[in-house]
Enzyme design. Structure first.
Site, PDB file in Angstrom:
ATOM      1  N   ASP A 107       0.849  -1.196   0.000  1.00 23.02           N
ATOM      2  CA  ASP A 107       0.000   0.000   0.000  1.00 23.02           C
ATOM      3  C   ASP A 107       0.885   1.247   0.000  1.00 23.02           C
ATOM      4  O   ASP A 107       2.069   1.176   0.348  1.00 23.02           O
ATOM      5  CB  ASP A 107      -0.865   0.029   1.268  1.00 23.02           C
ATOM      6  CG  ASP A 107      -1.998  -0.992   1.234  1.00 23.02           C
ATOM      7  OD1 ASP A 107      -2.284  -1.547   0.159  1.00 23.02           O
ATOM      8  OD2 ASP A 107      -2.595  -1.224   2.301  1.00 23.02           O
ATOM      9  N   ARG A 158      -1.262  -0.384  -8.721  1.00 20.66           N
ATOM     10  CA  ARG A 158      -2.642   0.016  -8.404  1.00 20.66           C
ATOM     11  C   ARG A 158      -2.710   1.547  -8.391  1.00 20.66           C
ATOM     12  O   ARG A 158      -1.994   2.186  -7.621  1.00 20.66           O
ATOM     13  CB  ARG A 158      -3.017  -0.519  -7.021  1.00 20.66           C
ATOM     14  CG  ARG A 158      -4.382  -0.029  -6.508  1.00 20.66           C
ATOM     15  CD  ARG A 158      -4.508  -0.151  -4.986  1.00 20.66           C
ATOM     16  NE  ARG A 158      -4.285  -1.497  -4.512  1.00 20.66           N
ATOM     17  CZ  ARG A 158      -3.789  -1.765  -3.288  1.00 20.66           C
ATOM     18  NH1 ARG A 158      -3.476  -0.809  -2.446  1.00 20.66           N
ATOM     19  NH2 ARG A 158      -3.590  -3.014  -2.920  1.00 20.66           N
TER      20      ARG A 158
HETATM   21  P1  FAD Z   1     -14.439   8.853  -4.851  1.00 16.56           P
HETATM   22  O1  FAD Z   1     -13.833  10.031  -5.544  1.00 16.56           O
HETATM   23  O2  FAD Z   1     -14.382   8.797  -3.346  1.00 16.56           O
HETATM   24  O3  FAD Z   1     -15.938   8.690  -5.279  1.00 16.56           O
HETATM   25  C1  FAD Z   1     -16.295   8.791  -6.641  1.00 16.56           C
HETATM   26  C2  FAD Z   1     -17.606   8.084  -6.891  1.00 16.56           C
HETATM   27  O4  FAD Z   1     -17.489   6.687  -6.558  1.00 16.56           O
HETATM   28  C3  FAD Z   1     -18.754   8.586  -6.047  1.00 16.56           C
HETATM   29  O5  FAD Z   1     -19.318   9.762  -6.580  1.00 16.56           O
HETATM   30  C4  FAD Z   1     -19.686   7.389  -6.101  1.00 16.56           C
HETATM   31  O6  FAD Z   1     -20.343   7.345  -7.339  1.00 16.56           O
HETATM   32  C5  FAD Z   1     -18.715   6.215  -6.018  1.00 16.56           C
HETATM   33  N1  FAD Z   1     -18.524   5.828  -4.609  1.00 16.56           N
HETATM   34  C6  FAD Z   1     -17.464   6.077  -3.824  1.00 16.56           C
HETATM   35  N2  FAD Z   1     -17.631   5.574  -2.592  1.00 16.56           N
HETATM   36  C7  FAD Z   1     -18.849   5.006  -2.585  1.00 16.56           C
HETATM   37  C8  FAD Z   1     -19.644   4.328  -1.592  1.00 16.56           C
HETATM   38  N3  FAD Z   1     -19.211   4.147  -0.334  1.00 16.56           N
HETATM   39  N4  FAD Z   1     -20.851   3.851  -1.938  1.00 16.56           N
HETATM   40  C9  FAD Z   1     -21.323   4.038  -3.197  1.00 16.56           C
HETATM   41  N5  FAD Z   1     -20.642   4.687  -4.178  1.00 16.56           N
HETATM   42  C10 FAD Z   1     -19.430   5.165  -3.870  1.00 16.56           C
HETATM   43  N6  FAD Z   1      -5.381   5.121  -0.908  1.00 16.56           N
HETATM   44  C11 FAD Z   1      -4.084   5.357  -0.618  1.00 16.56           C
HETATM   45  O7  FAD Z   1      -3.706   6.511  -0.418  1.00 16.56           O
HETATM   46  N7  FAD Z   1      -3.182   4.322  -0.529  1.00 16.56           N
HETATM   47  C12 FAD Z   1      -3.539   3.030  -0.772  1.00 16.56           C
HETATM   48  O8  FAD Z   1      -2.688   2.131  -0.697  1.00 16.56           O
HETATM   49  C13 FAD Z   1      -4.887   2.765  -1.133  1.00 16.56           C
HETATM   50  N8  FAD Z   1      -5.289   1.518  -1.427  1.00 16.56           N
HETATM   51  C14 FAD Z   1      -6.556   1.316  -1.876  1.00 16.56           C
HETATM   52  C15 FAD Z   1      -6.932   0.036  -2.300  1.00 16.56           C
HETATM   53  C16 FAD Z   1      -8.191  -0.156  -2.860  1.00 16.56           C
HETATM   54  C17 FAD Z   1      -8.583  -1.515  -3.345  1.00 16.56           C
HETATM   55  C18 FAD Z   1      -9.118   0.946  -2.961  1.00 16.56           C
HETATM   56  C19 FAD Z   1     -10.471   0.773  -3.577  1.00 16.56           C
HETATM   57  C20 FAD Z   1      -8.759   2.186  -2.506  1.00 16.56           C
HETATM   58  C21 FAD Z   1      -7.504   2.395  -1.948  1.00 16.56           C
HETATM   59  N9  FAD Z   1      -7.114   3.647  -1.494  1.00 16.56           N
HETATM   60  C22 FAD Z   1      -5.805   3.860  -1.162  1.00 16.56           C
HETATM   61  C23 FAD Z   1      -8.129   4.718  -1.271  1.00 16.56           C
HETATM   62  C24 FAD Z   1      -8.234   5.682  -2.436  1.00 16.56           C
HETATM   63  O9  FAD Z   1      -7.084   6.493  -2.492  1.00 16.56           O
HETATM   64  C25 FAD Z   1      -9.457   6.596  -2.301  1.00 16.56           C
HETATM   65  O10 FAD Z   1      -9.349   7.361  -1.144  1.00 16.56           O
HETATM   66  C26 FAD Z   1     -10.781   5.873  -2.252  1.00 16.56           C
HETATM   67  O11 FAD Z   1     -10.817   4.760  -3.090  1.00 16.56           O
HETATM   68  C27 FAD Z   1     -11.921   6.838  -2.679  1.00 16.56           C
HETATM   69  O12 FAD Z   1     -11.766   7.236  -4.030  1.00 16.56           O
HETATM   70  P2  FAD Z   1     -12.628   6.593  -5.215  1.00 16.56           P
HETATM   71  O13 FAD Z   1     -11.760   6.596  -6.437  1.00 16.56           O
HETATM   72  O14 FAD Z   1     -13.095   5.270  -4.807  1.00 16.56           O
HETATM   73  O15 FAD Z   1     -13.842   7.514  -5.492  1.00 16.56           O
END
Ligand code: FAD
Length: 278
Positions: A107, A158
């Site tokens: 991560d 990722r």
């Molecule tokens: P967002 O910009 O939060 O949301 C965009 C859209 O996605 C929303 O408008 C909605 O349509 C949909 N959505 C989002 N959340 C929801 C919900 N709860 N329910 C329904 N719809 C929703 N971050 C790091 O800094 N380091 C890491 O190592 C890291 N690892 C990760 C590993 C995985 C598998 C994932 C999925 C995320 C990880 N993250 C990590 C977190 C990432 O950086 C984001 O903070 C997080 O994924 C939110 O961004 P998003 O792209 O999902 O969408």
């Protein structure tokens, strides 16, 4: 025991519970990425203990009928105790993963850790070939350059938007700017990478963009989402693409659950509905 309200986002306290959850995902064509909760150990002892727990988890996965990989946080396996501690533990885990054919993700934490994390990943990727992956964050100004370096390495990358708020001289804070950066970096990956692209996002717009880029460049990709977030979409996507669910477990579940609720208040409603059965 994890209270029912948190069990939407956390698989349980023990590796056995995490593996049970992984097995139920496998039944629906989703692969689990198991993460033992824990981070920011300043002393070597707890970092070594969590590294040992990951070694045992690799054994458990390899000896089971479950399809799963693991994801570790640098500060969980020693980065705050010293870069050498982190490197040693990362090497032990990656070597064991390579021996037992279990993929190991690293991560990415806040921007002060990016260099140490990428340097460690580069060593592991060269040493262990395709068996390791690293996360990069679209909200950091440096990421396009980091992707150029990663394009030539084996392993997977990722791409996430970034969970940490970087200072304005190193990163982006506006959501629209982060989304734009994500799209650009995704396109670079599809153009320049031979494969190993992981779209770590719940955002339907980013997943749709990945589909378009896949059609345009033919490069394979996988989608990764968190346990408890858009679960139905994960199962739907799995009918067409490779889908991985990031599955946290362990006794440090409270702060993780709190983070999920704080980032999206709706998550609390979802969790409450699950408890009340509606
Ligand atoms: P967002 O910009 O939060 O949301 C965009 C859209 O996605 C929303 O408008 C909605 O349509 C949909 N959505 C989002 N959340 C929801 C919900 N709860 N329910 C329904 N719809 C929703 N971050 C790091 O800094 N380091 C890491 O190592 C890291 N690892 C990760 C590993 C995985 C598998 C994932 C999925 C995320 C990880 N993250 C990590 C977190 C990432 O950086 C984001 O903070 C997080 O994924 C939110 O961004 P998003 O792209 O999902 O969408």
């Amino acid at each position: 025991m994890i209270p029912p309200i948190a069990s939407r986002f956390v698989a349980g306290e023990t590796p056995a519970e995490a593996l049970d959850h992984a097995r139920s995902l496998n039944d629906r064509d989703v692969t689990a990425i198991l993460n033992l909760l824990g981070e920011h150990y300043e002393d070597r002892l707890p970092a070594d203990e969590d590294a040992e727990a990951y070694l045992r988890l690799v054994e458990d996965i390899a000896d089971s009928d479950v399809e799963a990989c693991i994801s570790v946080k640098p500060s969980q396996i020693g980065l705050d105790a010293g870069v050498e501690v982190f490197r040693e533990n990362a090497e032990r885990i990656a070597a064991h993963g390579a021996d037992r054919d279990v993929f190991v993700w690293v991560d990415m934490e806040d921007h002060t850790t990016t260099d140490a994390t990428l340097d460690a990943f580069e060593r592991l990727a060269v040493e262990h070939g395709g068996g390791v992956g690293v996360c990069v964050q679209a909200n950091l100004e440096r990421t396009p350059e980091d992707l150029e370096r990663l394009a030539d390495l084996p392993g997977k990358v990722r791409l996430v938007k970034g969970a940490y708020d970087p200072p304005s001289d190193v990163g982006l804070s506006e959501k629209a700017a982060v989304d734009e950066a994500y799209r650009e970096q995704l396109e670079y990956m599809f153009e320049q990478f031979d494969g190993g692209i992981a779209v770590g996002s719940h955002d339907p717009a980013m997943i749709e963009r990945a589909r378009e880029l896949h059609d345009e460049y033919g490069t394979d990709f996988e989608v990764q989402m968190l346990m408890g977030v858009r679960d139905d979409a994960q199962f739907d996507l799995a009918e067409e693409y490779e889908v991985y669910q990031y599955v946290p477990y362990g006794d440090k579940w409270l702060s993780y659950f709190y983070r999920r609720v704080m980032e999206r208040k709706q998550n609390l409603t979802f969790a409450l509905r699950a408890v009340l059965g509606r």
